[in-house]
Design a protein around this motif. Sequence first.
Motif, PDB file in Angstrom:
ATOM      1  N   ALA A 133       2.497   6.593  -9.077  1.00 46.56           N
ATOM      2  CA  ALA A 133       2.874   6.033 -10.379  1.00 46.56           C
ATOM      3  C   ALA A 133       2.039   6.546 -11.542  1.00 46.56           C
ATOM      4  N   GLY A 134       0.912   7.193 -11.246  1.00 48.35           N
ATOM      5  CA  GLY A 134       0.054   7.703 -12.315  1.00 48.35           C
ATOM      6  C   GLY A 134      -1.035   6.748 -12.745  1.00 48.35           C
ATOM      7  N   SER A 135      -0.958   5.505 -12.295  1.00 46.58           N
ATOM      8  CA  SER A 135      -1.980   4.517 -12.617  1.00 46.58           C
ATOM      9  C   SER A 135      -1.869   3.374 -11.609  1.00 46.58           C
ATOM     10  N   VAL A 136      -2.892   2.526 -11.578  1.00 46.80           N
ATOM     11  CA  VAL A 136      -2.880   1.368 -10.680  1.00 46.80           C
ATOM     12  C   VAL A 136      -2.742   0.119 -11.549  1.00 46.80           C
ATOM     13  N   ARG A 137      -1.516  -0.277 -11.810  1.00 46.38           N
ATOM     14  CA  ARG A 137      -1.250  -1.470 -12.609  1.00 46.38           C
ATOM     15  C   ARG A 137      -1.177  -2.691 -11.700  1.00 46.38           C
ATOM     16  N   PRO A 138      -1.756  -3.807 -12.114  1.00 46.07           N
ATOM     17  CA  PRO A 138      -1.755  -5.003 -11.250  1.00 46.07           C
ATOM     18  C   PRO A 138      -0.366  -5.421 -10.800  1.00 46.07           C
ATOM     19  N   GLU A 139       0.638  -5.294 -11.676  1.00 49.03           N
ATOM     20  CA  GLU A 139       1.980  -5.720 -11.286  1.00 49.03           C
ATOM     21  C   GLU A 139       2.565  -4.833 -10.190  1.00 49.03           C
ATOM     22  N   MET A 140       2.252  -3.517 -10.230  1.00 48.95           N
ATOM     23  CA  MET A 140       2.746  -2.624  -9.183  1.00 48.95           C
ATOM     24  C   MET A 140       2.047  -2.907  -7.868  1.00 48.95           C
ATOM     25  N   VAL A 141       0.745  -3.160  -7.928  1.00 44.78           N
ATOM     26  CA  VAL A 141       0.009  -3.513  -6.705  1.00 44.78           C
ATOM     27  C   VAL A 141       0.602  -4.772  -6.087  1.00 44.78           C
ATOM     28  N   ALA A 142       0.882  -5.772  -6.920  1.00 48.58           N
ATOM     29  CA  ALA A 142       1.448  -7.026  -6.422  1.00 48.58           C
ATOM     30  C   ALA A 142       2.812  -6.794  -5.789  1.00 48.58           C
ATOM     31  N   ARG A 143       3.638  -5.985  -6.426  1.00 49.66           N
ATOM     32  CA  ARG A 143       4.980  -5.714  -5.893  1.00 49.66           C
ATOM     33  C   ARG A 143       4.888  -5.009  -4.544  1.00 49.66           C
ATOM     34  N   VAL A 144       3.993  -4.049  -4.439  1.00 53.74           N
ATOM     35  CA  VAL A 144       3.844  -3.308  -3.182  1.00 53.74           C
ATOM     36  C   VAL A 144       3.311  -4.220  -2.085  1.00 53.74           C
ATOM     37  N   MET A 145       2.323  -5.030  -2.388  1.00 56.62           N
ATOM     38  CA  MET A 145       1.743  -5.893  -1.356  1.00 56.62           C
ATOM     39  C   MET A 145       2.746  -6.920  -0.853  1.00 56.62           C
TER      40      MET A 145
END
Length: 318
Positions: free
Chosen positions: A252-264
Motif C-alpha cells: 500500500a505504500g504506507s502502514v495506515r492503522p485502518e488498513m492494519v485493522a482491516r487485514v487483521m
Amino acid sequence: MPVTKRVGEAITEAERTLERAVARVGAWNGHEIRYTALVGGLMNQNWVVDIAGDTRRYFVKVPGAGSEMFIDRIAANEAARNAHAIGVAPEVVFFDASDGLEISEFLDGYRACTNADFSDAAIQSDVLGIYRRLHASQPLSLTKTIFDMIEEHIDQGRQLGAHFPPSMPWIEHRYRQAKAAFVASGLDLVPCFNDPMPGNFLIGHDGAVARPMKLIDYEFASNNERAYELGVLFAEMFYDEQVTLGLIEQYAGSVRPEMVARVMLNRALADVKWASWAIVNRKLSSWDFDYQKYGIWKYMRARQIMYDPRWESWLRTI
C-alpha cells in the motif's frame, strides 16, 4: 513415478474420464495424445497432456464431483482469461461451460512454490506485485465477498449435518461484529484471487534469468474486499506481525492503522471461511485428506485472533 499413457490405454475411471475430455477438443482429433496424472489438487483431477506435433504441452483440469457447490466455473474461466490478458496467468485454450472442463497451456520451466519459498523476500515482493496488477484490472462479473463465502459454507455445513466446534456460536458472534464493521465502513471491492495456496504460485528460470511469477487456478476468484486478499495470504503463510506490517507497507505504500485493522480482521475471517469449507468437504469428498482436522485447526486459529485484546479497537478503526 507418474505413468504416461496414450489415449486408448485407459484402465481406471479417472483415465477414461480424461480420454473423454480430450476427445472434445476438435483441434486434437486425429493426433496422438499422451497424458500423465499430476499430483495435488483436492477437488479436481489434473493432468498434463502432450499432443504429437505441438510444441506446447497442456494442463487439463477435470472438475471433481461436488465442486459445483463451491465454484462458479464460468466465473473462474473469466477470471483466468482476464489474468492471462494482464500477463500473470497461462493461456486458456479450451473451456466447456457445461461441466467446467478447462484446458490451459502447461508452463514448462516453472515449478509450484512451497510454504518455504514464501519466507523469501523476493517471492513475497513478486506475489504482492501480481496482486497489485490483479486488483487494478477490470472488475469480474462475479462479486462474492468473504461474508458471502462464510455464510454459504456455514449454511451448507448445517444442511449436511457437519460437525462444528462447541465454540461456533461465539465465533459467529465475532463474525457478525466484523461484518457489521465492514458494512458500516464500506467494502473496498477489487478483483481478488482469494486462494493463496503456495502451489498456485509458479516460479521458474530461463538459464540464469528468473521468469516472471505466474498465478494459476482461479476457481475462487471474485470481486472481494481488498484487505481479505492480504489477510488470507498472510494467514496461510504464517507471517508474524512484524512481517505483516512490512508487507502491508510494501503493498500500500504506507502502514495506515485502518488498513492494519482491516487485514487483521480478515486474517480471522479467512480462517473461518476455510475452516467452514473444510468441514463441508468432510461430508462430500472421498479424497484421502483429513478435512475435519484441518477445519478444526482453522477455527482454533481464528479464535486466537478473535481473542486478541485489540479486536474491539480494530472494529472501530476500519
